[in-house]
Design a protein around this motif. Structure first.
Motif, PDB file in Angstrom:
ATOM      1  N   MET A 156       0.852  -1.177   0.000  1.00 30.66           N
ATOM      2  CA  MET A 156       0.000   0.000   0.000  1.00 30.66           C
ATOM      3  C   MET A 156       0.896   1.239   0.000  1.00 30.66           C
ATOM      4  N   SER A 157       1.070   1.805  -1.156  1.00 27.87           N
ATOM      5  CA  SER A 157       1.988   2.924  -1.284  1.00 27.87           C
ATOM      6  C   SER A 157       1.371   4.261  -0.903  1.00 27.87           C
ATOM      7  N   PHE A 158       0.060   4.342  -0.772  1.00 28.50           N
ATOM      8  CA  PHE A 158      -0.613   5.581  -0.417  1.00 28.50           C
ATOM      9  C   PHE A 158      -1.490   5.359   0.818  1.00 28.50           C
ATOM     10  N   PRO A 159      -0.878   5.292   2.005  1.00 24.81           N
ATOM     11  CA  PRO A 159      -1.657   4.944   3.200  1.00 24.81           C
ATOM     12  C   PRO A 159      -2.768   5.939   3.533  1.00 24.81           C
ATOM     13  N   ILE A 160      -2.573   7.211   3.233  1.00 25.98           N
ATOM     14  CA  ILE A 160      -3.626   8.195   3.526  1.00 25.98           C
ATOM     15  C   ILE A 160      -4.808   7.996   2.573  1.00 25.98           C
ATOM     16  N   LEU A 161      -4.530   7.722   1.317  1.00 27.29           N
ATOM     17  CA  LEU A 161      -5.594   7.437   0.364  1.00 27.29           C
ATOM     18  C   LEU A 161      -6.389   6.210   0.804  1.00 27.29           C
ATOM     19  N   TRP A 162      -5.675   5.169   1.246  1.00 31.79           N
ATOM     20  CA  TRP A 162      -6.341   3.960   1.723  1.00 31.79           C
ATOM     21  C   TRP A 162      -7.205   4.250   2.940  1.00 31.79           C
ATOM     22  N   LEU A 163      -6.793   5.176   3.768  1.00 30.33           N
ATOM     23  CA  LEU A 163      -7.581   5.550   4.942  1.00 30.33           C
ATOM     24  C   LEU A 163      -8.974   6.006   4.523  1.00 30.33           C
ATOM     25  N   PHE A 164      -9.043   6.855   3.516  1.00 33.88           N
ATOM     26  CA  PHE A 164     -10.322   7.378   3.050  1.00 33.88           C
ATOM     27  C   PHE A 164     -11.135   6.327   2.284  1.00 33.88           C
ATOM     28  N   ILE A 165     -10.441   5.406   1.623  1.00 39.16           N
ATOM     29  CA  ILE A 165     -11.148   4.350   0.883  1.00 39.16           C
ATOM     30  C   ILE A 165     -11.704   3.292   1.829  1.00 39.16           C
ATOM     31  N   ILE A 166     -10.900   2.831   2.782  1.00 37.67           N
ATOM     32  CA  ILE A 166     -11.358   1.789   3.706  1.00 37.67           C
ATOM     33  C   ILE A 166     -12.462   2.313   4.614  1.00 37.67           C
ATOM     34  N   ALA A 167     -12.448   3.597   4.915  1.00 38.02           N
ATOM     35  CA  ALA A 167     -13.493   4.169   5.778  1.00 38.02           C
ATOM     36  C   ALA A 167     -14.865   4.156   5.102  1.00 38.02           C
ATOM     37  N   LEU A 168     -14.914   4.125   3.780  1.00 38.74           N
ATOM     38  CA  LEU A 168     -16.205   4.115   3.067  1.00 38.74           C
ATOM     39  C   LEU A 168     -17.055   2.884   3.393  1.00 38.74           C
ATOM     40  N   PRO A 169     -16.530   1.664   3.228  1.00 33.06           N
ATOM     41  CA  PRO A 169     -17.377   0.519   3.574  1.00 33.06           C
ATOM     42  C   PRO A 169     -17.669   0.421   5.069  1.00 33.06           C
ATOM     43  N   ILE A 170     -16.768   0.912   5.896  1.00 31.51           N
ATOM     44  CA  ILE A 170     -17.029   0.937   7.339  1.00 31.51           C
ATOM     45  C   ILE A 170     -18.233   1.824   7.618  1.00 31.51           C
ATOM     46  N   ALA A 171     -18.234   3.010   7.042  1.00 32.13           N
ATOM     47  CA  ALA A 171     -19.353   3.931   7.232  1.00 32.13           C
ATOM     48  C   ALA A 171     -20.640   3.342   6.665  1.00 32.13           C
ATOM     49  N   SER A 172     -20.547   2.720   5.511  1.00 27.94           N
ATOM     50  CA  SER A 172     -21.720   2.131   4.882  1.00 27.94           C
ATOM     51  C   SER A 172     -22.335   1.044   5.755  1.00 27.94           C
ATOM     52  N   MET A 173     -21.526   0.164   6.273  1.00 25.08           N
ATOM     53  CA  MET A 173     -22.034  -0.926   7.108  1.00 25.08           C
ATOM     54  C   MET A 173     -22.602  -0.395   8.431  1.00 25.08           C
ATOM     55  N   ALA A 174     -21.879   0.513   9.047  1.00 20.91           N
ATOM     56  CA  ALA A 174     -22.342   1.057  10.325  1.00 20.91           C
ATOM     57  C   ALA A 174     -23.647   1.823  10.149  1.00 20.91           C
ATOM     58  N   TRP A 175     -23.765   2.600   9.089  1.00 20.55           N
ATOM     59  CA  TRP A 175     -24.990   3.358   8.842  1.00 20.55           C
ATOM     60  C   TRP A 175     -26.163   2.415   8.551  1.00 20.55           C
ATOM     61  N   THR A 176     -25.922   1.419   7.726  1.00 17.44           N
ATOM     62  CA  THR A 176     -26.993   0.501   7.347  1.00 17.44           C
ATOM     63  C   THR A 176     -27.563  -0.215   8.567  1.00 17.44           C
ATOM     64  N   ILE A 177     -26.704  -0.743   9.403  1.00 23.47           N
ATOM     65  CA  ILE A 177     -27.174  -1.488  10.575  1.00 23.47           C
ATOM     66  C   ILE A 177     -27.883  -0.570  11.562  1.00 23.47           C
ATOM     67  N   THR A 178     -27.412   0.641  11.727  1.00 23.08           N
ATOM     68  CA  THR A 178     -27.961   1.515  12.776  1.00 23.08           C
ATOM     69  C   THR A 178     -29.065   2.457  12.311  1.00 23.08           C
ATOM     70  N   HIS A 179     -29.323   2.546  10.985  1.00 19.62           N
ATOM     71  CA  HIS A 179     -30.310   3.518  10.514  1.00 19.62           C
ATOM     72  C   HIS A 179     -31.318   3.018   9.481  1.00 19.62           C
ATOM     73  N   GLU A 180     -30.947   2.092   8.648  1.00 19.46           N
ATOM     74  CA  GLU A 180     -31.769   1.795   7.490  1.00 19.46           C
ATOM     75  C   GLU A 180     -32.935   0.863   7.810  1.00 19.46           C
ATOM     76  N   GLU A 181     -33.966   0.999   7.006  1.00 19.72           N
ATOM     77  CA  GLU A 181     -35.220   0.276   7.188  1.00 19.72           C
ATOM     78  C   GLU A 181     -35.056  -1.238   7.033  1.00 19.72           C
ATOM     79  N   VAL A 182     -34.108  -1.669   6.228  1.00 10.84           N
ATOM     80  CA  VAL A 182     -33.943  -3.093   5.944  1.00 10.84           C
ATOM     81  C   VAL A 182     -33.641  -3.912   7.208  1.00 10.84           C
ATOM     82  N   VAL A 183     -33.057  -3.320   8.206  1.00 15.15           N
ATOM     83  CA  VAL A 183     -32.762  -4.030   9.466  1.00 15.15           C
ATOM     84  C   VAL A 183     -33.490  -3.401  10.657  1.00 15.15           C
TER      85      VAL A 183
END
Length: 127
Positions: free
Chosen positions: A1-28
């Motif tokens: 991983m040659s761009f660790p800061i870029l990876w920080l912003f990319i990996i945070a996307l699915p984390i946010a998506s999963m956390a939001w879905t479980i805690t807010h969305e109608e499907v669960v």
């Protein structure tokens, strides 16, 4: 991983998506409603806290982040355990910024829909 800061912003996307879905969305919603009820009615503190984490996006994002750190082995700044620690808290923070922005956007969209609906009703009343 040659761009660790870029990876920080990319990996945070699915984390946010999963956390939001479980805690807010109608499907669960049913699962979340059960967890919300148990977080206030269970006798033991650890049981209440366990169920509460499924209702709080901030709390839940820590656990999702831990899973992503195990899966990706992402480290930030240091190649040892300190890199995991810094990466973990950084990912949680960035994921929560994403969720805050997303929540704000959804609120603005809902406000616009309500305003348009009101204007449509006012136009019908005038006709």
């Amino acid at each position: 991983m040659s761009f660790p800061i870029l990876w920080l912003f990319i990996i945070a996307l699915p984390i946010a998506s999963m956390a939001w879905t479980i805690t807010h969305e109608e499907v669960v919603r049913e699962f979340r409603d059960v967890c919300l009820a148990k977080s206030t009615t269970c006798r033991r503190v650890y049981e209440r806290k366990f169920f509460y984490l499924f209702t709080c996006e901030y709390c839940f994002s820590h656990y999702v982040t831990a899973i992503f750190l195990v899966i990706t082995r992402y480290k930030l700044l240091f190649p040892d355990w300190r890199g995991y620690l810094i990466a973990g808290f950084s990912l949680v923070w960035i994921a929560n910024v994403y969720m805050s922005l997303f929540g704000r956007i959804r609120l603005d969209l809902k406000r616009e829909r309500v305003q348009l609906k009101k204007e449509e009703l006012d136009a019908k009343d005038r006709d």
